[in-house]
Design a protein around this motif. Sequence first.
Motif, PDB file in Angstrom:
ATOM      1  N   UNK A 137       8.203  -6.264  -7.099  1.00  0.00           N
ATOM      2  CA  UNK A 137       8.147  -7.413  -7.999  1.00  0.00           C
ATOM      3  C   UNK A 137       6.988  -8.350  -7.635  1.00  0.00           C
ATOM      4  N   UNK A 138       6.772  -8.551  -6.338  1.00  0.00           N
ATOM      5  CA  UNK A 138       5.646  -9.380  -5.913  1.00  0.00           C
ATOM      6  C   UNK A 138       4.315  -8.768  -6.258  1.00  0.00           C
ATOM      7  N   UNK A 139       4.208  -7.452  -6.091  1.00  0.00           N
ATOM      8  CA  UNK A 139       2.968  -6.744  -6.434  1.00  0.00           C
ATOM      9  C   UNK A 139       2.703  -6.833  -7.934  1.00  0.00           C
TER      10      UNK A 139
ATOM     11  N   UNK B 194      -0.915  -2.631  -4.789  1.00  0.00           N
ATOM     12  CA  UNK B 194      -0.169  -1.381  -4.991  1.00  0.00           C
ATOM     13  C   UNK B 194       0.845  -1.237  -3.880  1.00  0.00           C
ATOM     14  N   UNK B 195       1.998  -0.674  -4.199  1.00  0.00           N
ATOM     15  CA  UNK B 195       3.041  -0.515  -3.189  1.00  0.00           C
ATOM     16  C   UNK B 195       2.671   0.563  -2.182  1.00  0.00           C
ATOM     17  N   UNK B 196       2.465   1.769  -2.651  1.00  0.00           N
ATOM     18  CA  UNK B 196       2.206   2.899  -1.764  1.00  0.00           C
ATOM     19  C   UNK B 196       0.730   3.276  -1.844  1.00  0.00           C
TER      20      UNK B 196
ATOM     21  N   UNK C 100       5.068  -9.764   0.264  1.00  0.00           N
ATOM     22  CA  UNK C 100       5.400 -10.623  -0.871  1.00  0.00           C
ATOM     23  C   UNK C 100       4.397 -10.577  -2.007  1.00  0.00           C
ATOM     24  N   UNK C 101       3.165 -10.078  -1.738  1.00  0.00           N
ATOM     25  CA  UNK C 101       2.139 -10.137  -2.778  1.00  0.00           C
ATOM     26  C   UNK C 101       1.407  -8.828  -3.052  1.00  0.00           C
ATOM     27  N   UNK C 102       1.099  -8.065  -2.016  1.00  0.00           N
ATOM     28  CA  UNK C 102       0.096  -7.012  -2.159  1.00  0.00           C
ATOM     29  C   UNK C 102       0.570  -5.587  -1.892  1.00  0.00           C
TER      30      UNK C 102
ATOM     31  N   UNK D  11      12.299  -2.147  -1.628  1.00  0.00           N
ATOM     32  CA  UNK D  11      11.149  -1.754  -2.442  1.00  0.00           C
ATOM     33  C   UNK D  11      11.096  -2.512  -3.765  1.00  0.00           C
ATOM     34  N   UNK D  12      12.258  -2.837  -4.335  1.00  0.00           N
ATOM     35  CA  UNK D  12      12.277  -3.576  -5.603  1.00  0.00           C
ATOM     36  C   UNK D  12      11.714  -4.982  -5.437  1.00  0.00           C
ATOM     37  N   UNK D  13      12.065  -5.632  -4.338  1.00  0.00           N
ATOM     38  CA  UNK D  13      11.572  -6.979  -4.079  1.00  0.00           C
ATOM     39  C   UNK D  13      10.057  -6.963  -3.869  1.00  0.00           C
ATOM     40  N   UNK D  14       9.583  -6.041  -3.041  1.00  0.00           N
ATOM     41  CA  UNK D  14       8.150  -5.955  -2.776  1.00  0.00           C
ATOM     42  C   UNK D  14       7.401  -5.584  -4.059  1.00  0.00           C
TER      43      UNK D  14
END
Length: 485
Positions: free
Chosen positions: A402-404, A195-197, A360-362, A397-400
């Motif tokens: 996408x990895x998530x 999750x991002x946030x 990059x992933x989580x 945030x868009x790049x991160x």
Amino acid sequence: MCAMAGAQLCVLLYLGASLCSGFTYGRFRRRPSEFPVTVQDHWFQQKLDHFNGADTRVWNQRYYVNDSFTKDNGPIFLMIGGEGTANPAWMTQGTWITYAEKLRALCFLLEHRFYGKSHPTENMSVDNLRYLSSQQALADLAHFQVVMTEKLGLGNRKWIVFGGSYPGCLAAWYRLKFPHLAHAAVASSAPVQAVLNFSEYLDVVQSSLARNHSGCPKMMKVASDTLIELLLYKENYEKITRDFNLCKPLEINSKMDLAFLLDTIAEYIMDIVQYNNDNREFEGVKNTNITIQVVCDIMANESWGSPYDRYVEVLHTIIKATQEKCIEASYQTYVQDMRDCRWEGAASTGGRQWMYQTCTEFGYFQSSDSTSQPFSGFPLSYHIQQCADIYCSEFNSSVVTAGIQQTNENYGGLNIQSSRTIFPNGLIDPWHALGINRSLSSDVVAIPMQDAAHCADMYPARIQEPPILPAVRKHIYELLTKWLQ
């Protein structure tokens, strides 16, 4: 320096000290400890890139062995290393060793690529970190298992994987992705939903602080707000430096400087909650006697002065227990250390590597964006900006995100479709909010642990532990015994 080379080679990718998170996702919290046990290092020739058959490069990955219990038809236990140096203390202690003795298992511990002494590349430049991912780590496990089975003549003996926190995720995902290799998995405190946030982290911190002292989070909030008010005026910087025993005189020149200070101080409390009343002392951890109860007793004690003064006393108590000389709260110093991609660099024990995986992933970014928690000043944007400042300016945030998204698509998140997997989760632990807390089937079993913290089921038993743990360990053992029949 290679740090500059890493910045020049910035690549956008969309892609785990203790075995149970020496890092609390994105920031190094618990300081390295001296390992109290010496076990012989073994080395395995591992592939650098499992997803490119034309790439024949190899490197040496560290692993440990305990063969003191094994018998010919016994299972193979594989403990998965995580985002820190693999601790050899786990080869002689921990609940999995108790299971191994009863089930006559051969035990391996494989250190995670890019952590400890398992160095796949000459340094940790951004270009080299492209080989650091959960998918590569899972392929490491598979290659290790296949080769060792043949080399040692292990035949059809069943392999069970264990892991806690991020390695807990790897355990569950290894069973999911390699069911022909992993017979079963114990995935302790595994946050399988990327999750991002992760603002819910601090929501759980608040509820856990309030367990025995209902007013504790409120006092913590008053203290935190007072600190923010003091930070509005530069004439207070000397006082704050002295109050919190900062390593350098406080300087606030940007929003990132301010957020880093507030986050750094709050993380000491977050760390106490996450590992409350655990049994990590056998690993060499020094602050196990500082619990939620200790923290909230101080916050409730008016003889210490205002809530701010009590907050200062809490930090002094924790620092004394961890034997730290001072609190490093300079964002500039932090970024400089994290940009250093040398294996002997200041963040090489895992900080640079794990931050890269979160970017990059989580995600897993523990922001203060929720209103149901006691801290302020470190929003999601602050965490994402760290990715850009440390690795490359193109991170956003868009790049991160996408990895998530790719991570959850690949593994299933909370809707994981698997079998013979156990998910113990301590309900005091904030990470249980991203874990499996209800059984998904008869053999994807959730075990909520009341009053228990992060990875509590993994540690050696002791009298002072939460009363639910003996029953939890018994339940896990019974399931493993059943699945091995």
